[in-house]
Design an enzyme around this catalytic site. Structure first.
Site, PDB file in Angstrom:
ATOM      1  N   SER A   1      -5.482 -47.030 -38.061  1.00 20.36           N
ATOM      2  CA  SER A   1      -4.438 -47.332 -37.081  1.00 20.36           C
ATOM      3  C   SER A   1      -3.844 -48.731 -37.204  1.00 20.36           C
ATOM      4  CB  SER A   1      -4.956 -47.122 -35.657  1.00 20.36           C
ATOM      5  OG  SER A   1      -5.863 -48.142 -35.303  1.00 20.36           O
TER       6      SER A   1
ATOM      7  N   LYS B   1      -6.343 -53.313 -31.643  1.00 17.03           N
ATOM      8  CA  LYS B   1      -4.893 -53.098 -31.585  1.00 17.03           C
ATOM      9  C   LYS B   1      -4.191 -54.451 -31.457  1.00 17.03           C
ATOM     10  CE  LYS B   1      -5.514 -48.637 -31.384  1.00 17.03           C
ATOM     11  NZ  LYS B   1      -5.408 -47.851 -32.570  1.00 17.03           N
TER      12      LYS B   1
END
Length: 183
Positions: free
Chosen positions: A39, A80
């Protein structure tokens, strides 16, 4: 004989102090984490090992584009990038990030955008469409993975409460060819 006992006792004390000190440093200041998945590619790779600075937000606030580690709803820690801070409006249009109506460059996405020929890297959206509010709520962050097409992030799980943030990460220590700072 007494001298050997005394020397052994000194070694035991030194070992205990070292273990306690290492535990305190790991629990309160720095901890290792392993990147799990794609990701954050191409910035981070699957199985990269990083150091999380747990102390960074004790003395400061998260900044836009920091890479953070937080407890996700799935009882898992996610890595993230901070896109929206409390009070921000967020919108993606024509593969461009707009924060509070102002366009922002995201140089860490340039490589992916060049290799993506079949449409935008980031699908258009507004914050209202994703979290049901026009602005990032107070005490929360809007986060996204760099690999926008394959990231489970605030677009799916909602904004992240700041108290769930473990810390900031920017140092890769393994594998050897990836050692260094990331931005």
């Amino acid at each position: 004989m007494a001298k050997k006992k005394n020397e052994l006792w000194e070694w035991v004390k030194a070992l205990v102090v070292a273990v306690v000190l290492a535990a305190v440093i790991r629990y309160f200041f720095f901890a290792p984490i392993v990147v799990d998945g794609l990701s954050m590619a191409p910035t981070l790779h699957d199985q990269d090992r990083m150091i999380v600075n747990k102390f960074s937000y004790t003395v400061g606030e998260p900044k836009r584009f920091d890479i953070i580690v937080f407890h996700a709803p799935e009882n898992k820690d996610y890595i993230k990038r901070v896109i929206g801070l409390p009070g921000d409006t967020i919108e993606y249009k024509d593969d461009v990030l707009y924060v509070n109506g102002e366009a922002y460059e995201e140089p860490y996405l340039d490589k992916l955008k060049e290799s993506t020929l079949d449409g935008p890297l980031t699908e258009p959206f507004t914050l209202t469409e994703k979290i049901g509010q026009a602005t990032v709520p107070e005490g929360e962050l809007f986060v996204m993975g760099d690999n926008r097409r394959y990231s489970k992030d605030s677009r799916h799980i909602g904004s992240v409460p700041i108290e769930e943030v473990l810390g900031k990460t920017s140092i890769i220590y393994w594998p050897i060819e990836d050692i260094g700072l990331v931005k």
